[in-house]
Design a protein around this motif. Structure first.
Motif, PDB file in Angstrom:
ATOM      1  N   GLY A 186       0.996  -1.249   0.046  1.00 50.47           N
ATOM      2  CA  GLY A 186       0.070  -0.132   0.196  1.00 50.47           C
ATOM      3  C   GLY A 186       0.814   1.223   0.072  1.00 50.47           C
ATOM      4  N   GLU A 187       2.092   1.125  -0.011  1.00 52.45           N
ATOM      5  CA  GLU A 187       2.899   2.286   0.142  1.00 52.45           C
ATOM      6  C   GLU A 187       3.779   2.404  -1.170  1.00 52.45           C
ATOM      7  N   LEU A 188       3.648   1.550  -2.123  1.00 49.72           N
ATOM      8  CA  LEU A 188       4.483   1.889  -3.669  1.00 49.72           C
ATOM      9  C   LEU A 188       4.067   3.129  -4.302  1.00 49.72           C
ATOM     10  N   ASP A 189       2.896   3.528  -3.935  1.00 47.96           N
ATOM     11  CA  ASP A 189       2.649   4.712  -4.571  1.00 47.96           C
ATOM     12  C   ASP A 189       3.312   6.042  -4.227  1.00 47.96           C
ATOM     13  N   ARG A 190       4.160   5.976  -3.125  1.00 46.92           N
ATOM     14  CA  ARG A 190       4.587   6.917  -2.453  1.00 46.92           C
ATOM     15  C   ARG A 190       6.213   6.845  -3.187  1.00 46.92           C
ATOM     16  N   LEU A 191       6.425   6.029  -4.038  1.00 52.27           N
ATOM     17  CA  LEU A 191       7.787   5.981  -4.817  1.00 52.27           C
ATOM     18  C   LEU A 191       7.657   7.072  -6.027  1.00 52.27           C
ATOM     19  N   THR A 192       8.702   8.041  -5.879  1.00 56.25           N
ATOM     20  CA  THR A 192       8.594   9.177  -6.993  1.00 56.25           C
ATOM     21  C   THR A 192      10.070   9.309  -7.652  1.00 56.25           C
ATOM     22  N   MET A 193      10.688   8.360  -7.558  1.00 56.11           N
ATOM     23  CA  MET A 193      12.180   8.228  -8.266  1.00 56.11           C
ATOM     24  C   MET A 193      11.759   7.529  -9.547  1.00 56.11           C
ATOM     25  N   PRO A 194      12.629   7.691 -10.533  1.00 53.17           N
ATOM     26  CA  PRO A 194      12.406   6.873 -11.788  1.00 53.17           C
ATOM     27  C   PRO A 194      12.562   5.426 -11.306  1.00 53.17           C
ATOM     28  N   VAL A 195      11.425   4.709 -11.843  1.00 58.35           N
ATOM     29  CA  VAL A 195      11.455   2.991 -11.734  1.00 58.35           C
ATOM     30  C   VAL A 195      11.164   2.269 -13.048  1.00 58.35           C
ATOM     31  N   ARG A 196      12.144   1.482 -13.280  1.00 52.55           N
ATOM     32  CA  ARG A 196      12.109   0.433 -14.461  1.00 52.55           C
ATOM     33  C   ARG A 196      11.841  -0.865 -13.885  1.00 52.55           C
ATOM     34  N   ILE A 197      10.705  -1.644 -14.420  1.00 51.45           N
ATOM     35  CA  ILE A 197      10.559  -2.684 -14.263  1.00 51.45           C
ATOM     36  C   ILE A 197      10.784  -3.801 -15.282  1.00 51.45           C
ATOM     37  N   LEU A 198      11.930  -4.533 -15.242  1.00 50.00           N
ATOM     38  CA  LEU A 198      12.175  -5.297 -16.296  1.00 50.00           C
ATOM     39  C   LEU A 198      11.863  -6.651 -16.326  1.00 50.00           C
ATOM     40  N   TRP A 199      11.284  -7.510 -17.060  1.00 52.05           N
ATOM     41  CA  TRP A 199      10.694  -8.722 -16.991  1.00 52.05           C
ATOM     42  C   TRP A 199      10.598  -9.857 -17.868  1.00 52.05           C
ATOM     43  N   GLY A 200      11.463 -11.149 -17.698  1.00 48.65           N
ATOM     44  CA  GLY A 200      11.220 -11.961 -18.700  1.00 48.65           C
ATOM     45  C   GLY A 200       9.901 -12.459 -19.160  1.00 48.65           C
ATOM     46  N   ALA A 201       9.482 -12.568 -20.488  1.00 51.03           N
ATOM     47  CA  ALA A 201       8.130 -12.691 -20.779  1.00 51.03           C
ATOM     48  C   ALA A 201       7.807 -14.399 -20.425  1.00 51.03           C
ATOM     49  N   ALA A 202       8.810 -15.189 -20.290  1.00 52.48           N
ATOM     50  CA  ALA A 202       8.470 -16.646 -19.896  1.00 52.48           C
ATOM     51  C   ALA A 202       8.917 -17.017 -18.633  1.00 52.48           C
ATOM     52  N   ASP A 203       8.744 -15.974 -17.748  1.00 53.51           N
ATOM     53  CA  ASP A 203       9.299 -16.353 -16.314  1.00 53.51           C
ATOM     54  C   ASP A 203       8.086 -17.369 -15.641  1.00 53.51           C
ATOM     55  N   GLN A 204       8.731 -18.534 -15.347  1.00 55.51           N
ATOM     56  CA  GLN A 204       7.818 -19.398 -14.825  1.00 55.51           C
ATOM     57  C   GLN A 204       7.545 -19.363 -13.306  1.00 55.51           C
ATOM     58  N   TRP A 205       8.447 -18.417 -12.779  1.00 53.37           N
ATOM     59  CA  TRP A 205       8.108 -18.267 -10.996  1.00 53.37           C
ATOM     60  C   TRP A 205       7.367 -16.984 -10.788  1.00 53.37           C
ATOM     61  N   GLN A 206       7.423 -15.763 -11.174  1.00 49.43           N
ATOM     62  CA  GLN A 206       7.003 -14.706 -11.100  1.00 49.43           C
ATOM     63  C   GLN A 206       6.115 -14.306 -12.406  1.00 49.43           C
ATOM     64  N   PRO A 207       4.741 -14.702 -12.488  1.00 43.92           N
ATOM     65  CA  PRO A 207       4.081 -14.234 -13.348  1.00 43.92           C
ATOM     66  C   PRO A 207       4.040 -12.749 -13.836  1.00 43.92           C
ATOM     67  N   LEU A 208       3.923 -12.567 -15.302  1.00 45.18           N
ATOM     68  CA  LEU A 208       3.864 -11.451 -15.653  1.00 45.18           C
ATOM     69  C   LEU A 208       2.899 -10.530 -15.313  1.00 45.18           C
ATOM     70  N   ASP A 209       1.541 -10.891 -14.674  1.00 45.21           N
ATOM     71  CA  ASP A 209       0.443 -10.253 -14.217  1.00 45.21           C
ATOM     72  C   ASP A 209       1.076  -9.418 -13.005  1.00 45.21           C
ATOM     73  N   TYR A 210       2.208  -9.906 -12.168  1.00 49.79           N
ATOM     74  CA  TYR A 210       2.557  -8.937 -11.182  1.00 49.79           C
ATOM     75  C   TYR A 210       3.277  -7.905 -11.527  1.00 49.79           C
ATOM     76  N   ALA A 211       3.919  -7.995 -12.570  1.00 53.46           N
ATOM     77  CA  ALA A 211       4.771  -6.917 -13.181  1.00 53.46           C
ATOM     78  C   ALA A 211       3.807  -5.838 -13.602  1.00 53.46           C
ATOM     79  N   LEU A 212       2.722  -6.357 -14.166  1.00 48.82           N
ATOM     80  CA  LEU A 212       1.649  -5.344 -14.633  1.00 48.82           C
ATOM     81  C   LEU A 212       0.913  -4.401 -13.543  1.00 48.82           C
TER      82      LEU A 212
END
Length: 264
Positions: A186-212
Motif C-alpha cells: 500500500g506504500e508503493l504509490d509513494r515512490l517518486t524516483m524513476p522506476v523501471r520494471i524489467l521482466w522475462g516474458a517466459a518467467d515461470q516463477w513470477q507471472p507477468l501479471d505481477y509486473a503489470l
C-alpha cells in the motif's frame, strides 16, 4: 549502482552485466546477501528480507554513500522495494527485475517444504540436494543449456558442503514469506524516483501479471518485457539487460508518471 541478487542465487548472476555497466562509466557495487554466496552464514542472525534491508542501509553507511541507484532481482527486489519505501530520498533510481511482490511468493512447492519438511530437507545428501536445486535452476531460463556445465556448477558451489546445504534452507528458504512484500504494497504509490520494471516474458516463477500490477501501483514505473527470457533474465539475455540499465541511468531524473509498457 548497487546490484542485489535473488534466490537461489548469489552475486554470480551479475557477472555478465555489472562489468559492462562499470565499463560504461558507472561505479558498481555487487555483494552477496548475508547467508548467501561467499558471505558469512551465522547461526544466530536474522537473514529475512526485512533484516537484509537493514543490512543494506548499514552497508551504504559504511561505504559513505548517501544516494544510489539500485538494480534488484527476485527477493533482492523485495529488499529494493522496502529500502526505497523507507528511504526514498536515498534511491536515485530503482530497477526491479522479475521481482517477488505482493503475495507472489513462495511457490506452493516451497511453501510445503517450509511448512512440513524444512528439517528433513536440511539433511539432504549432496546428490539429492544438487538434483533438487538443479531442477529449480533449470526453470529459471528459457533454454536449459544456459543452466548447465560451469554455470550450473557456480550456482551450486556455495551449497556443496553440509554447512552450505543447511544454510540454504536456514538462511534462504525459511524466510520465503510474502508478508515482507504485502506489508508495503500500500506504500508503493509513494515512490517518486524513476522506476523501471524489467521482466522475462517466459518467467515461470513470477507471472507477468505481477509486473503489470507493480507498474500500475508505482506512479513513475515503466514496464519493459523481454521476449524469450525467463526468471533469470540476466542469464537469458545479458546484453539486453545491460542496455536497459545503461539507458535507464541516462534517462530523465524527473519521470512524468505516465506509466507505459514496452514489449521488445
Amino acid at each position: 549502482m548497487i546490484f542485489i541478487h535473488g534466490t537461489p542465487s548469489h552475486s554470480f548472476e551479475w557477472r555478465n552485466v555489472a562489468p559492462r555497466i562499470e565499463a560504461a562509466g558507472h561505479r558498481t557495487i555487487v555483494y552477496d546477501l548475508l547467508g548467501y554466496g561467499a558471505s558469512e552464514r551465522p547461526s544466530s542472525r536474522d537473514t529475512s528480507v526485512a533484516a537484509q534491508t537493514e543490512l543494506l542501509e548499514h552497508l551504504l553507511a559504511k561505504l559513505g554513500l548517501d544516494r544510489v541507484a539500485i538494480v534488484a532481482h527476485d527477493i533482492g527486489g523485495a529488499i529494493g522495494q522496502r529500502f526505497a519505501v523507507a528511504h526514498p530520498g536515498r534511491v536515485r533510481r530503482l530497477m526491479l527485475m522479475d521481482t517477488v511482490s505482493y503475495d507472489s511468493w513462495p511457490s506452493p512447492t516451497w511453501r510445503k517444504i517450509i511448512d512440513e519438511h524444512l528439517d528433513e530437507y536440511r539433511n539432504l545428501t549432496q546428490n539429492a540436494f544438487d538434483a533438487l536445486l538443479t531442477r529449480q535452476l533449470e526453470m529459471t531460463v528459457t533454454d536449459e543449456r544456459r543452466m548447465a556445465g560451469p554455470v550450473l556448477d557456480a550456482y551450486l558451489a556455495p551449497h556443496r558442503s553440509a554447512l552450505g546445504r543447511s544454510s540454504f534452507f536456514e538462511h534462504q528458504v525459511r524466510h520465503y514469506d510474502a508478508k515482507y512484500t504485502e506489508e508495503i504494497s500500500g506504500e508503493l504509490d509513494r515512490l517518486t524516483m524513476p522506476v523501471r520494471i524489467l521482466w522475462g516474458a517466459a518467467d515461470q516463477w513470477q507471472p507477468l501479471d505481477y509486473a503489470l500490477r507493480l507498474s500500475e501501483d508505482i506512479p513513475t514505473a515503466e514496464l519493459v518485457v523481454v521476449p524469450d527470457a525467463g526468471h533469470f533474465v540476466m542469464e537469458d539475455d545479458p546484453a539486453r539487460v545491460t542496455r536497459e540499465i545503461v539507458d535507464f541511468l541516462a534517462g530523465p531524473s524527473n519521470p512524468l508518471g505516465d506509466n507505459h509498457i514496452r514489449n521488445s
